[in-house]
Design a protein around this motif. Structure first.
Motif, PDB file in Angstrom:
ATOM      1  N   ALA A 231      37.642  37.984  38.698  1.00 19.58           N
ATOM      2  CA  ALA A 231      37.319  39.401  38.836  1.00 19.58           C
ATOM      3  C   ALA A 231      36.377  39.860  37.731  1.00 19.58           C
ATOM      4  O   ALA A 231      35.490  40.690  37.958  1.00 19.58           O
ATOM      5  N   VAL A 232      36.546  39.324  36.512  1.00 17.54           N
ATOM      6  CA  VAL A 232      35.666  39.684  35.402  1.00 17.54           C
ATOM      7  C   VAL A 232      34.257  39.178  35.661  1.00 17.54           C
ATOM      8  O   VAL A 232      33.261  39.886  35.431  1.00 17.54           O
ATOM      9  N   LEU A 233      34.120  37.940  36.150  1.00 10.47           N
ATOM     10  CA  LEU A 233      32.802  37.399  36.447  1.00 10.47           C
ATOM     11  C   LEU A 233      32.124  38.185  37.569  1.00 10.47           C
ATOM     12  O   LEU A 233      30.933  38.527  37.481  1.00 10.47           O
ATOM     13  N   ILE A 234      32.869  38.467  38.631  1.00 11.17           N
ATOM     14  CA  ILE A 234      32.290  39.230  39.750  1.00 11.17           C
ATOM     15  C   ILE A 234      31.830  40.600  39.269  1.00 11.17           C
ATOM     16  O   ILE A 234      30.746  41.078  39.623  1.00 11.17           O
ATOM     17  N   LYS A 235      32.628  41.243  38.417  1.00 11.29           N
ATOM     18  CA  LYS A 235      32.246  42.548  37.883  1.00 11.29           C
ATOM     19  C   LYS A 235      31.024  42.429  36.967  1.00 11.29           C
ATOM     20  O   LYS A 235      30.153  43.308  36.971  1.00 11.29           O
ATOM     21  N   ALA A 236      30.940  41.346  36.188  1.00 12.50           N
ATOM     22  CA  ALA A 236      29.780  41.164  35.313  1.00 12.50           C
ATOM     23  C   ALA A 236      28.494  41.026  36.131  1.00 12.50           C
ATOM     24  O   ALA A 236      27.467  41.633  35.805  1.00 12.50           O
ATOM     25  N   VAL A 237      28.545  40.231  37.207  1.00 14.97           N
ATOM     26  CA  VAL A 237      27.352  40.051  38.035  1.00 14.97           C
ATOM     27  C   VAL A 237      27.011  41.339  38.774  1.00 14.97           C
ATOM     28  O   VAL A 237      25.838  41.708  38.906  1.00 14.97           O
TER      29      VAL A 237
ATOM     30  N   GLY B 261      35.894  27.636  45.060  1.00 17.13           N
ATOM     31  CA  GLY B 261      35.934  28.144  46.427  1.00 17.13           C
ATOM     32  C   GLY B 261      36.660  29.477  46.508  1.00 17.13           C
ATOM     33  O   GLY B 261      36.227  30.398  47.207  1.00 17.13           O
ATOM     34  N   GLU B 262      37.780  29.609  45.781  1.00 17.42           N
ATOM     35  CA  GLU B 262      38.517  30.873  45.793  1.00 17.42           C
ATOM     36  C   GLU B 262      37.711  31.987  45.125  1.00 17.42           C
ATOM     37  O   GLU B 262      37.706  33.141  45.592  1.00 17.42           O
ATOM     38  N   LEU B 263      37.033  31.669  44.024  1.00 14.66           N
ATOM     39  CA  LEU B 263      36.195  32.667  43.349  1.00 14.66           C
ATOM     40  C   LEU B 263      35.111  33.189  44.298  1.00 14.66           C
ATOM     41  O   LEU B 263      34.872  34.399  44.394  1.00 14.66           O
ATOM     42  N   LEU B 264      34.467  32.282  45.004  1.00 14.26           N
ATOM     43  CA  LEU B 264      33.394  32.687  45.913  1.00 14.26           C
ATOM     44  C   LEU B 264      33.931  33.483  47.096  1.00 14.26           C
ATOM     45  O   LEU B 264      33.278  34.429  47.563  1.00 14.26           O
ATOM     46  N   ALA B 265      35.111  33.127  47.582  1.00 14.87           N
ATOM     47  CA  ALA B 265      35.716  33.901  48.663  1.00 14.87           C
ATOM     48  C   ALA B 265      36.045  35.314  48.198  1.00 14.87           C
ATOM     49  O   ALA B 265      35.830  36.300  48.927  1.00 14.87           O
ATOM     50  N   LEU B 266      36.545  35.443  46.971  1.00 17.36           N
ATOM     51  CA  LEU B 266      36.856  36.760  46.432  1.00 17.36           C
ATOM     52  C   LEU B 266      35.582  37.571  46.187  1.00 17.36           C
ATOM     53  O   LEU B 266      35.532  38.773  46.469  1.00 17.36           O
TER      54      LEU B 266
ATOM     55  N   GLU C 240      38.844  45.690  50.363  1.00 19.15           N
ATOM     56  CA  GLU C 240      39.821  45.878  49.292  1.00 19.15           C
ATOM     57  C   GLU C 240      41.215  45.400  49.682  1.00 19.15           C
ATOM     58  O   GLU C 240      42.197  45.694  48.992  1.00 19.15           O
ATOM     59  N   SER C 241      41.311  44.652  50.758  1.00 16.11           N
ATOM     60  CA  SER C 241      42.622  44.131  51.161  1.00 16.11           C
ATOM     61  C   SER C 241      43.063  43.048  50.180  1.00 16.11           C
ATOM     62  O   SER C 241      42.245  42.412  49.520  1.00 16.11           O
TER      63      SER C 241
ATOM     64  N   HIS D  84      44.640  44.408  44.884  1.00 16.81           N
ATOM     65  CA  HIS D  84      43.755  45.483  45.357  1.00 16.81           C
ATOM     66  C   HIS D  84      42.371  45.280  44.732  1.00 16.81           C
ATOM     67  O   HIS D  84      42.013  45.955  43.769  1.00 16.81           O
ATOM     68  N   PRO D  85      41.570  44.353  45.294  1.00 15.41           N
ATOM     69  CA  PRO D  85      40.305  43.970  44.668  1.00 15.41           C
ATOM     70  C   PRO D  85      39.196  45.010  44.878  1.00 15.41           C
ATOM     71  O   PRO D  85      38.259  44.823  45.664  1.00 15.41           O
ATOM     72  N   ILE D  86      39.307  46.105  44.137  1.00 24.04           N
ATOM     73  CA  ILE D  86      38.286  47.154  44.198  1.00 24.04           C
ATOM     74  C   ILE D  86      37.041  46.653  43.478  1.00 24.04           C
ATOM     75  O   ILE D  86      37.117  46.167  42.347  1.00 24.04           O
TER      76      ILE D  86
END
Length: 297
Positions: free
Chosen positions: A89-95, A137-142, A151-152, A163-165
């Motif tokens: 989640a931190v990496l996705i938010k950083a990008v 694979g899980e990181l990329l799916a998220l 957000e499911s 709750h992946p906002i």
């Protein structure tokens, strides 16, 4: 053919206090030219075998934020982030943050990770190889879910998010580049998730590159994905003394193997204005040839 630059070494001779000015100069020289992307390595220690472990190394996403503020046109990304360097989640938010603050110019550059020496030295999490791929694979799916605004709850084997906002959403969904040449896991993951692969330039490696791209095409066929959706990138080092004509010719030869995007590094040394000018002029040559070919279609 696209041409890009990767910064892997910050050991400018003026010392650490001059890193900021030198890095800003790299951005200034490249921005607004035909160079496509400015990449940075994502390591905490110098990982180039031609360098030394105690050479200066900057944290990648802080550096990309600086470069976003220093440029207007260059795409920006890591080549590449190890999957387990940061919480997903931190990496996705950083990008996502990089994409927002750069006006839609971010890449997600990702690899399974490999540097056990760096992990031991700094206490970084580096699980066994198979687990790293599963986590990637899980990181990329998220990431796909969050960038779609879904957000499911997400629950994988290793990662869970109730709750992946992901607000704000990126301006442009960051394209995913996956680096590596493993035929069974890496290239399969490219086919499943990536917008670009990244291969490596090795001496007399023409047959190897062709084979790797054939393997990737087979993976695409197995999952029903058009292979032309995936950009073929390759990292190569600028040879000392290489001219713009030499580099452009080398790129054209690699295009004949199916490579569409070349990323150039300065191995074991920081970039100089003279070497950057070589890349800029080679990129201009390639862009003019591409424009002429399109005009005559």
């Amino acid at each position: 053919m696209r041409l890009s630059v990767s910064v892997t070494n910050f050991s400018w001779p003026q010392g650490p206090t001059a890193i900021r000015a030198n890095l800003a100069s790299v951005a200034e020289i490249l921005d607004g030219t035909d160079v496509h992307t400015l990449w940075v390595a994502d390591h905490l220690l110098q990982a180039d075998p031609a360098g030394r472990l105690d050479e200066p190394m900057l944290e990648a996403y802080t550096t990309l934020g600086f470069l976003a503020a220093s440029t207007a046109e260059l795409r920006l990304g890591t080549l590449v982030t190890a999957t387990t360097f940061r919480d997903p989640a931190v990496l996705i938010k950083a990008v996502t943050t990089l994409d927002i603050l750069s006006g839609g110019r971010a890449w997600l550059g990702l690899g399974a990770g490999y540097n056990a020496d760096e992990a031991r030295a700094l206490g970084l999490f580096l699980p066994p190889t198979g687990e790293r791929f599963d986590r990637m694979g899980e990181l990329l799916a998220l990431a796909r879910r969050m960038w779609d605004g879904d957000e499911s709850p997400y629950e994988g084997r290793y990662y869970r998010a109730e709750h992946p906002i992901g607000r704000p959403l990126p301006i442009r969904r960051p394209p995913v580049l996956i680096a590596g040449t493993g035929e069974r896991r890496t290239l399969r993951m490219v086919a499943e998730y990536a917008d670009a692969c990244n291969l490596f330039d090795i001496p007399n490696g023409e047959s190897v590159i062709r084979h790797q791209l054939e393997v990737l095409e087979r993976h695409c066929a197995e999952i029903g994905r058009p292979p032309e959706e995936i950009e073929h990138t390759l990292t190569t080092a600028l040879t000392p003394g290489e001219t713009a004509d030499d580099l452009a010719e080398r790129c054209r030869n690699l295009a004949g193997l199916g490579i569409e995007h070349i990323v150039v590094i300065a191995r074991g040394r920081p970039w100089t204005p003279t070497e950057l000018d070589v890349v800029v002029r080679a990129a201009g040559q390639l862009a003019r040839v591409s424009a002429s070919a399109r005009a005559h279609r």
